[in-house]
Scaffold this active site. Structure first.
Site, mmCIF file in Angstrom:
data_model
loop_
_atom_site.group_PDB
_atom_site.id
_atom_site.type_symbol
_atom_site.label_atom_id
_atom_site.label_comp_id
_atom_site.label_asym_id
_atom_site.label_seq_id
_atom_site.Cartn_x
_atom_site.Cartn_y
_atom_site.Cartn_z
ATOM 1 C CG HIS A 1 -0.373 0.215 2.528
ATOM 2 N ND1 HIS A 1 -0.129 -0.804 3.420
ATOM 3 C CD2 HIS A 1 0.044 1.343 3.145
ATOM 4 C CE1 HIS A 1 0.399 -0.319 4.531
ATOM 5 N NE2 HIS A 1 0.520 0.991 4.389
ATOM 6 C CG ASP B 1 -0.088 -4.150 2.696
ATOM 7 O OD1 ASP B 1 0.194 -3.573 1.633
ATOM 8 O OD2 ASP B 1 -0.319 -3.541 3.755
ATOM 9 C CB SER C 1 3.170 1.686 6.100
ATOM 10 O OG SER C 1 1.982 1.806 6.831
#
Length: 467
Positions: free
Chosen positions: A107, A137, A214
């Site tokens: 993402h 992911d 992230s």
């Protein structure tokens, strides 16, 4: 007097010990005493956390770029057009290979036109997206520019303890290389995100994770990566989650292998040896590896300049080759070490392997053995004891597999009452009279965290050419 007083006011406290007795020896001694005291104070403050951050930081990179986000907005008359707008994306990555291969979250790089990268020393470059997997992911990008790049020290996530200290480094809210500390709050968390996305077996931590973290590392107190930070609990404090590093590396290895299979074929299947190297288990008849002189039982220890100690190193070494190139391989046979060159045949001309062609023609799939690491993780997640399976890497349009909804990433466990742990197993199954002459054959697959089954017609399938 005025010049001496000005220096003291500037805060150089050591000069306050200087007397008008004027001995230069006295000044040097005072300086040494001050430096010694400062060194002791610095040493006392250099905690394991400081050391860990210093060790890992050079291999942490900050990723940023523009991405297009589609929004549905209300308008007069009840029409809801799809409106696209540009937003700034940011995240973090970790260098896992000195050539510049970086792991991050999918993402972070999804829909980013140009991935811009800032290194720890402030220098900037760009990166290319190599492979990605929305389901897990995770993504792999490669830094442009001259290496070697410093790699992250790797730990393991199999022996983590609740309560042990952890450190997160990331691009939090755009503040590059932000470090936060906490503990492991819990292990083996399954976190649903929405109807199509969920995470399994995550590490829960109290380390401060924010937008921009992230893809960044979760470190143990030794400065080794034990997880990749992925999510936070909205509305909560000190509840964040990371993908365990063992799971990350297994998944990234599978992603690279699937990507390599789509580009070219080498024609070998092997397993990782405990002391390093890939032991060849099976060779495709007439394939490039066999033509290069390799035999079952040989142990591949080096590809070009890369020593092969892990499945990931093997995958990355092959990834660096272009279709049609020759890979230099060092291998051991008995007590002797040999060298050979193995061609990487473009996938479009990979029909030289009769077993692979049989799977493509009869079922409509390209497959390869799932591998020991993947099988272990699959059995642990599903609480099963499968011997292995065949990872589906491509599905032929209109084939029996396509009609049953099989797709890349599925693992074929078996057909009828037989397991499919290798291409040889599959070939034997497809030769069975009850399969060739019978009605529909029952098949079993693993898709993510579920074992599924269905029926497909395998008899009298029309021949098909490989794409």
């Amino acid at each position: 007097m005025r010049s001496v007083r000005a220096i003291v006011l500037c805060g150089v406290a050591a000069l306050g010990t200087v007397t008008w007795a004027g001995s230069t020896h006295g000044v040097a001694a005072a300086d040494l005493q001050s430096e010694s005291a400062s060194s002791r104070r610095h040493s006392n403050r250099e905690t394991p956390t400081v050391t860990a951050i210093r060790r890992a930081s050079p291999s942490v990179v900050n990723l940023h770029g523009h991405k297009t986000v589609h929004q549905t907005v209300s308008s007069i008359g009840g029409v809801t057009p799809d409106v696209a707008r540009q937003v700034n994306g940011m995240g973090t990555g970790v260098v896992i290979d000195p050539r510049g291969y970086v792991v991050t979250n999918f993402h972070v790089v999804e829909d980013v036109f140009e991935i811009n990268v800032t290194l720890q020393d402030g220098s900037t470059t760009t990166a290319d997206l190599i492979v990605s997997d929305p389901a897990s992911d995770l993504a792999l990008v490669k830094l442009r520019g001259q290496g070697p790049f410093q790699t992250i020290p790797r730990g393991h996530s199999s022996d983590l303890m609740v309560g042990e200290p952890v450190i997160a480094i990331g691009n939090a809210f755009g503040y590059v290389h932000t470090s936060t500390v906490g503990i492991i709050s819990a292990l083996h968390r399954d976190i649903p995100v929405n109807e199509t996305q969920s995470y399994r077996d995550l590490i829960q931590t109290s380390a401060g994770i924010n937008p921009g973290n992230s893809g960044g590392p979760l470190l143990n107190i030794d400065g080794e990566i034990i997880g990749v930070n992925v999510a936070v609990r909205v509305g909560a404090q000190q509840i964040a989650f990371a993908i365990p590093i063992d799971q990350v590396l297994d998944t990234v290895t599978e992603m690279i292998n699937r990507h390599n299979d789509r580009r070219f074929v080498i024609g070998l299947h092997g397993t990782l040896e405990q002391n390093g190297g890939i032991r060849i288990v099976e060779l495709s008849k007439g394939g490039a590896a066999q033509r290069g002189g390799l035999q079952p039982g040989d142990r591949i220890v080096k590809i070009d300049e890369d020593t092969i100690d892990t499945d990931l190193q093997y995958a990355l070494a092959v990834l660096d080759a272009a279709p049609g190139e020759k890979l230099r391989m060092e291998f051991q046979r008995g007590d002797e070490t040999y060298e050979t060159f193995v061609a990487t045949l473009p996938a479009t001309s990979a029909s030289g392997d009769p077993l692979a062609d049989l799977a493509w023609q009869v079922i409509g799939v390209s497959v390869r053995p799932a591998g020991d690491a993947f099988t272990r993780r699959m059995n642990m997640q599903l609480q099963t004891n499968y011997r292995g399976g065949l990872m589906i890497t491509d599905v032929r349009t209109g084939s029996a597999a396509d009609q049953q909804g099989l797709r890349s990433g599925d693992v074929l466990l078996g057909i009828h009452s037989w397991q499919t742990s290798s291409l040889g197993d599959l070939a034997e199954i497809l030769q069975q009279p009850e399969i060739r002459q019978g009605p529909n054959a029952k098949f079993y697959i693993v898709r993510r965290d579920q074992t599924l089954y269905g029926h497909m017609q395998l008899a009298a399938q029309p021949p098909a050419t490989r794409r």
